[in-house]
Design a protein around this motif. Structure first.
Motif, short mmCIF file in Angstrom:
data_model
loop_
_atom_site.label_atom_id
_atom_site.label_comp_id
_atom_site.label_asym_id
_atom_site.label_seq_id
_atom_site.Cartn_x
_atom_site.Cartn_y
_atom_site.Cartn_z
N HIS A 199 -49.55 9.50 55.86
CA HIS A 199 -48.43 9.45 56.81
C HIS A 199 -48.17 8.02 57.26
CE1 HIS A 199 -51.70 9.16 59.84
NE2 HIS A 199 -52.33 9.97 59.00
N ASP B 96 -56.53 4.19 61.18
CA ASP B 96 -56.88 5.59 60.95
C ASP B 96 -57.72 5.63 59.68
OD1 ASP B 96 -56.87 8.36 60.61
OD2 ASP B 96 -54.69 8.57 60.58
N GLU C 34 -60.01 8.11 53.72
CA GLU C 34 -58.75 7.59 54.27
C GLU C 34 -58.87 6.12 54.67
OE1 GLU C 34 -57.59 9.39 58.01
OE2 GLU C 34 -55.50 8.78 57.73
N GLU D 175 -54.57 9.38 52.68
CA GLU D 175 -55.75 10.22 52.87
C GLU D 175 -55.84 11.39 51.90
OE1 GLU D 175 -56.17 12.14 56.70
OE2 GLU D 175 -54.12 11.67 57.25
N GLN E 109 -48.99 8.67 65.70
CA GLN E 109 -50.01 8.76 64.67
C GLN E 109 -49.48 9.35 63.37
OE1 GLN E 109 -52.97 11.56 64.47
NE2 GLN E 109 -53.76 10.32 62.79
N HIS E 110 -48.45 10.16 63.47
CA HIS E 110 -47.81 10.70 62.26
C HIS E 110 -46.32 10.49 62.41
CE1 HIS E 110 -50.89 13.27 60.12
NE2 HIS E 110 -51.55 12.77 61.14
N ALA F 153 -51.10 5.45 56.45
CA ALA F 153 -52.45 5.95 56.21
C ALA F 153 -52.41 6.79 54.94
CB ALA F 153 -52.91 6.80 57.39
CO CO Z 1 -54.56 10.13 59.10
#
Ligand code: CO
Length: 294
Positions: free
Chosen positions: A156, A96, A280, A189, A163-164, A187
């Protein structure tokens, strides 16, 4: 994390990075946003991965959660600021990564503020570092430019087809004593703004997630079947749906949102209409952390 999983994270990270670089290359003034998104997503598929989510393209006071539909003819203009957020996954292991494009060069300080904040965070990442200290490093870097971090957006944890998940990595000093562990994929960001430092909901952004797979009608069931098989719970967009003809898709999608089958993400917009920059990377935590998207 075993070697096979690590290899997949590293490969997903490489592909996400190259897709991000391709998007930056084609994001010159006059280019339609939908072209940028589709070319980057196509590249990801050509490399043998899948997009982990639709390419997010956020202009000016938009921070995240917008992807153009096929009929969107918005182009990037010279004076725009554009955040490009790209995700790729290999067998569910995600890379990501995001960057901000500033064609006029008028907002370089804002762009650098999130870049420096990300570098400052990456610099202190090791097993045992507290989430509060990461947030503090990000906040300090952005404050030093006279801008504000966006406090209700955060980094996250990444999971298999998630993804989260797991930890929320703040962009401000929350004082959290929770720590990152060896072998975790996260990740980071930071978002910087000259506005209020907070985002609000700004209407539908054309990005969806499966919430409940039991639809009543045939058309809805077709779409949900495709969504379940192809995206496995990851975010997707109507551009990707092939099981229903384009002419019927728009109505079918809004019906599925209304019936609670699909969650529609709202665009996240800066509360004071400030400009927003973002940077990110995905990192595998270790004594010597692996930044997969750099
Ligand atoms: Co992200």
């Amino acid at each position: 994390m075993d070697d096979d999983t690590r290899d997949k994270y590293v490969e997903a990270g490489r592909i996400a990075r190259e897709a991000r670089e391709l998007a930056v290359e084609i994001a010159s003034p006059g280019t339609e946003l939908v072209n940028i998104a589709e070319k980057a997503e196509e590249f990801i598929r050509e490399e043998g991965a899948e997009p982990a989510f639709p390419v997010n393209l956020s202009l000016n006071d938009h921070a995240a959660h917008y992807t153009p539909s096929r009929s969107d003819d918005t182009v990037i203009e010279e004076e725009d600021l554009l955040n490009i957020d790209v995700g790729a996954h290999v067998d569910g292991y995600i890379g990501d990564t995001a960057v901000t494009v500033d064609p006029s060069g008028e907002n370089q300080e804002l762009v650098e503020a999130s870049e420096d904040a990300l570098d400052a965070a990456l610099d202190i990442i090791e097993p045992g570092v507290s989430l509060g200290d990461i947030g503090a490093a990000i906040q300090e870097a952005i404050d030093s430019y006279g801008f504000s971090p966006v406090r209700n957006l955060s980094g996250h944890g990444l999971g298999h087809y998630e993804q989260h998940t797991g930890k929320t990595i703040p962009n401000i000093d929350t004082g959290s004593g929770k720590t990152l562990e060896e072998g975790e994929a996260v990740a980071i960001e930071p978002f910087a703004t000259d506005g209020k430092g907070k985002v609000k909901d700004g209407g539908p952004g054309n990005i969806y997630r499966l919430d409940n797979e039991n639809a009543r009608g045939r058309t809805g069931r077709k779409i949900l079947g495709e969504v379940k098989n192809r995206f496995r719970g990851l975010p997707f967009t109507s551009r990707w749906i092939e099981s229903v003809p384009a002419a019927r898709l728009k109505t079918a999608m809004s019906n599925l949102v209304r019936s609670g089958n699909l969650h529609s993400y709202d665009i996240l917009r800066e509360a004071g209409e400030g400009l927003v920059s973002q940077k990110e990377h995905t990192v595998i935590v270790g004594e010597d952390p692996t930044v997969t998207t750099r």
